[in-house]
Motif scaffolding. Structure first.
Motif, PDB file in Angstrom:
ATOM      1  N   PRO A 204       0.693  -1.054  -0.035  1.00 18.89           N
ATOM      2  CA  PRO A 204      -0.009   0.069   0.001  1.00 18.89           C
ATOM      3  C   PRO A 204       0.897   1.320   0.126  1.00 18.89           C
ATOM      4  O   PRO A 204       2.015   1.213   0.511  1.00 18.89           O
ATOM      5  CB  PRO A 204      -0.949  -0.084   1.334  1.00 18.89           C
ATOM      6  CG  PRO A 204       0.105  -1.123   2.234  1.00 18.89           C
ATOM      7  CD  PRO A 204       0.727  -2.011   1.289  1.00 18.89           C
ATOM      8  N   VAL A 205       0.356   2.301  -0.454  1.00 20.14           N
ATOM      9  CA  VAL A 205       0.966   3.566  -0.538  1.00 20.14           C
ATOM     10  C   VAL A 205       0.084   4.693   0.018  1.00 20.14           C
ATOM     11  O   VAL A 205      -1.171   5.000  -0.415  1.00 20.14           O
ATOM     12  CB  VAL A 205       1.320   4.177  -2.171  1.00 20.14           C
ATOM     13  CG1 VAL A 205       2.106   5.356  -2.112  1.00 20.14           C
ATOM     14  CG2 VAL A 205       2.213   2.971  -2.742  1.00 20.14           C
ATOM     15  N   PRO A 206       0.641   5.328   0.979  1.00 17.12           N
ATOM     16  CA  PRO A 206      -0.326   6.398   1.693  1.00 17.12           C
ATOM     17  C   PRO A 206      -1.075   7.158   0.733  1.00 17.12           C
ATOM     18  O   PRO A 206      -0.461   7.613  -0.416  1.00 17.12           O
ATOM     19  CB  PRO A 206       0.722   7.138   2.382  1.00 17.12           C
ATOM     20  CG  PRO A 206       1.964   6.230   2.625  1.00 17.12           C
ATOM     21  CD  PRO A 206       2.078   5.608   1.064  1.00 17.12           C
ATOM     22  N   GLY A 207      -2.421   7.340   0.896  1.00 20.25           N
ATOM     23  CA  GLY A 207      -3.027   8.287  -0.005  1.00 20.25           C
ATOM     24  C   GLY A 207      -2.603   9.920  -0.126  1.00 20.25           C
ATOM     25  O   GLY A 207      -1.922  10.513   0.783  1.00 20.25           O
ATOM     26  N   GLY A 208      -2.541  10.255  -1.320  1.00 21.63           N
ATOM     27  CA  GLY A 208      -1.762  11.812  -1.425  1.00 21.63           C
ATOM     28  C   GLY A 208      -0.378  11.740  -1.551  1.00 21.63           C
ATOM     29  O   GLY A 208       0.022  12.763  -1.548  1.00 21.63           O
ATOM     30  N   SER A 209       0.326  10.525  -1.698  1.00 18.50           N
ATOM     31  CA  SER A 209       1.766  10.340  -1.707  1.00 18.50           C
ATOM     32  C   SER A 209       2.253  10.778  -3.210  1.00 18.50           C
ATOM     33  O   SER A 209       1.389  10.647  -4.283  1.00 18.50           O
ATOM     34  CB  SER A 209       2.192   8.948  -1.838  1.00 18.50           C
ATOM     35  OG  SER A 209       3.473   8.601  -2.076  1.00 18.50           O
ATOM     36  N   LEU A 210       3.485  11.360  -3.311  1.00 20.36           N
ATOM     37  CA  LEU A 210       4.049  11.965  -4.488  1.00 20.36           C
ATOM     38  C   LEU A 210       4.235  10.605  -5.400  1.00 20.36           C
ATOM     39  O   LEU A 210       4.387  10.875  -6.650  1.00 20.36           O
ATOM     40  CB  LEU A 210       5.301  12.723  -4.382  1.00 20.36           C
ATOM     41  CG  LEU A 210       5.257  13.840  -3.414  1.00 20.36           C
ATOM     42  CD1 LEU A 210       6.501  14.395  -3.215  1.00 20.36           C
ATOM     43  CD2 LEU A 210       4.463  15.025  -4.335  1.00 20.36           C
ATOM     44  N   LEU A 211       4.130   9.526  -4.923  1.00 18.32           N
ATOM     45  CA  LEU A 211       4.615   8.287  -5.441  1.00 18.32           C
ATOM     46  C   LEU A 211       3.346   7.842  -6.469  1.00 18.32           C
ATOM     47  O   LEU A 211       3.180   7.143  -7.542  1.00 18.32           O
ATOM     48  CB  LEU A 211       4.922   7.182  -4.979  1.00 18.32           C
ATOM     49  CG  LEU A 211       6.376   7.237  -4.241  1.00 18.32           C
ATOM     50  CD1 LEU A 211       6.638   6.045  -3.447  1.00 18.32           C
ATOM     51  CD2 LEU A 211       7.367   7.475  -5.461  1.00 18.32           C
ATOM     52  N   PRO A 213       0.930   9.109  -8.575  1.00 13.35           N
ATOM     53  CA  PRO A 213       0.821   9.199 -10.236  1.00 13.35           C
ATOM     54  C   PRO A 213       2.041   8.413 -10.887  1.00 13.35           C
ATOM     55  O   PRO A 213       1.884   7.958 -11.974  1.00 13.35           O
ATOM     56  CB  PRO A 213       1.177  10.742 -10.387  1.00 13.35           C
ATOM     57  CG  PRO A 213       1.613  11.267  -9.010  1.00 13.35           C
ATOM     58  CD  PRO A 213       1.262  10.372  -8.123  1.00 13.35           C
ATOM     59  N   VAL A 214       3.090   8.364 -10.144  1.00 17.63           N
ATOM     60  CA  VAL A 214       4.374   7.575 -10.693  1.00 17.63           C
ATOM     61  C   VAL A 214       3.892   6.175 -10.913  1.00 17.63           C
ATOM     62  O   VAL A 214       4.126   5.544 -12.125  1.00 17.63           O
ATOM     63  CB  VAL A 214       5.671   7.698  -9.964  1.00 17.63           C
ATOM     64  CG1 VAL A 214       6.770   6.863 -10.709  1.00 17.63           C
ATOM     65  CG2 VAL A 214       5.810   9.265  -9.783  1.00 17.63           C
ATOM     66  N   LEU A 215       3.115   5.599  -9.699  1.00 19.19           N
ATOM     67  CA  LEU A 215       2.825   4.264  -9.777  1.00 19.19           C
ATOM     68  C   LEU A 215       1.919   3.819 -10.886  1.00 19.19           C
ATOM     69  O   LEU A 215       2.003   2.921 -11.620  1.00 19.19           O
ATOM     70  CB  LEU A 215       2.419   3.624  -8.437  1.00 19.19           C
ATOM     71  CG  LEU A 215       3.622   3.804  -7.278  1.00 19.19           C
ATOM     72  CD1 LEU A 215       2.809   3.158  -6.036  1.00 19.19           C
ATOM     73  CD2 LEU A 215       4.800   2.997  -7.715  1.00 19.19           C
ATOM     74  N   ALA A 216       0.721   5.021 -10.981  1.00 16.59           N
ATOM     75  CA  ALA A 216       0.023   4.668 -12.111  1.00 16.59           C
ATOM     76  C   ALA A 216       0.476   4.685 -13.328  1.00 16.59           C
ATOM     77  O   ALA A 216       0.231   3.717 -14.290  1.00 16.59           O
ATOM     78  CB  ALA A 216      -1.129   5.747 -11.876  1.00 16.59           C
ATOM     79  N   TRP A 217       1.515   5.485 -13.428  1.00 14.37           N
ATOM     80  CA  TRP A 217       2.095   5.441 -14.862  1.00 14.37           C
ATOM     81  C   TRP A 217       3.030   4.374 -15.222  1.00 14.37           C
ATOM     82  O   TRP A 217       2.929   3.888 -16.432  1.00 14.37           O
ATOM     83  CB  TRP A 217       3.336   6.937 -14.935  1.00 14.37           C
ATOM     84  CG  TRP A 217       4.038   7.041 -16.119  1.00 14.37           C
ATOM     85  CD1 TRP A 217       3.547   7.550 -17.248  1.00 14.37           C
ATOM     86  CD2 TRP A 217       5.354   6.527 -16.386  1.00 14.37           C
ATOM     87  NE1 TRP A 217       4.670   7.458 -18.144  1.00 14.37           N
ATOM     88  CE2 TRP A 217       5.744   6.752 -17.309  1.00 14.37           C
ATOM     89  CE3 TRP A 217       6.177   5.891 -15.481  1.00 14.37           C
ATOM     90  CZ2 TRP A 217       7.043   6.747 -18.129  1.00 14.37           C
ATOM     91  CZ3 TRP A 217       7.341   5.572 -16.049  1.00 14.37           C
ATOM     92  CH2 TRP A 217       7.812   6.115 -17.147  1.00 14.37           C
ATOM     93  N   ILE A 218       3.594   3.753 -14.240  1.00 13.31           N
ATOM     94  CA  ILE A 218       4.262   2.493 -14.598  1.00 13.31           C
ATOM     95  C   ILE A 218       3.345   1.279 -14.741  1.00 13.31           C
ATOM     96  O   ILE A 218       3.546   0.510 -15.768  1.00 13.31           O
ATOM     97  CB  ILE A 218       4.908   2.020 -13.232  1.00 13.31           C
ATOM     98  CG1 ILE A 218       6.158   3.147 -12.721  1.00 13.31           C
ATOM     99  CG2 ILE A 218       5.702   0.711 -13.102  1.00 13.31           C
ATOM    100  CD1 ILE A 218       6.577   2.840 -11.372  1.00 13.31           C
TER     101      ILE A 218
END
Length: 316
Positions: A204-211, A213-218
């Protein structure tokens, strides 16, 4: 005749309880004789399951005359096993009785101390908790069952069938076990271990994390030959900063996260498409079909083709 005693504790899982009753109770030798006598035993004359009450015909004293004792799992919140049941299991072990658990029944066996220093398994979702509660047990979460000789453990649900058939084969050979498997509409041996049934979710990635959008792009670009530099640039960071923040927020490295995402994409395609292995390897971003097969088997525990045969929907 070999007596199989099944220990029914409060909140016993009906499937775990019924599996050895059916498998051992229906087994026949080539001359038609029954090799097993099955008894359901417990510390009380009645136990509760999640959906119904169950009358138990034999008490704990019946374990003394058993050749095999099987411990089914109990559903939450079952509470700690009764001390008298743990004592009866320990006494059975001293007598040389064979002991086996199904699914989370391993927690009851572990509470006796009889699994200390031994390899053991349980349902993959419960394996981390078993290892946490009983650090002296060598928990193996990716196998269907573990045979230590006198003490055996199995993984969740259907793995109890695998374990029962294994014990029948130990007792009476492959021909009798194969006949029992046919009655259960089960293969005598299944390819792969528990790993093929594990849903490999991303950390899990904390909500609002800078990551985020990057993870969605990956995820949207898994078929490309992604590099750490590309991912870092997409996140607006240096490679070093990106790697550090990635581990802090996901608990893993960018490369491991990427490989897990590719395996999960491949599982989805194997389950839901008729694409060739070569095409799926390319769509999931693996460099070659060979690299895909090697990575997939390492993570899932079986081959892509065997996984597809087990899990693909009928109309895909």
């Amino acid at each position: 005749m070999h007596t199989v005693a099944i220990l029914a504790l409060d909140r016993v899982v009906p499937f775990d309880l019924a599996t050895p009753i059916e498998v051992f109770g229906r087994t026949r030798l080539p001359d038609g004789r029954r090799p097993y006598r099955v008894r359901v035993c417990g510390p009380a004359p009645e136990v509760e399951t999640e959906t119904f009450a169950l009358r138990v015909p034999y008490g704990l004293d019946a374990l003394a005359g058993a050749d095999t004792v099987i411990v089914p799992g109990c559903s939450e919140p079952a509470g700690p096993p009764p001390p008298e049941a743990l004592d009866a299991l320990r006494d059975a072990a001293v007598r040389g009785t064979r002991l086996a658990s199904i699914c989370v029944g391993a927690f009851t066996l572990a509470a006796t101390g009889l699994l200390d220093g031994l390899r053991a398994t349980t349902h993959w979702a419960a394996a981390p908790e078993l290892a946490r509660r009983f650090p002296l047990v060598d928990v193996r979460p990716d196998v269907l069952y573990v045979d230590n000789g006198q003490v055996l453990t199995s993984a969740g649900a259907a793995a109890g069938l695998d374990l029962c058939l294994h014990m029948i084969r130990r007792d009476h050979g492959s021909a009798v076990a194969a006949d029992a498997a046919r009655l259960s509409v089960m293969p005598l041996e299944r390819e792969g271990g528990q790993a093929q049934f594990v849903v490999h979710e991303h950390p899990p990635v904390p909500g609002g994390s800078l990551l985020e959008p990057v993870l969605a792009w990956i995820e949207d670009n898994l078929g490309r030959d992604l590099t750490l530099r590309e991912m870092a640039v997409r996140g607006g960071m240096s490679e070093r900063t990106f790697s550090r923040r990635f581990r802090q927020q996901t608990g893993t490295t960018p490369l491991q996260w990427l490989l897990r995402a590719r395996v999960r994409r491949a599982q989805y395609l194997l389950e839901n498409s008729g694409h060739s292995i070569e095409r799926i390897a390319a769509q999931a971003g693996f460099g070659s079909p060979t690299a895909f097969r090697e990575r997939f088997k390492r993570v899932v525990g079986t081959t892509p083709q065997a996984y597809r045969s087990a899990f693909r929907g009928g109309s895909a």
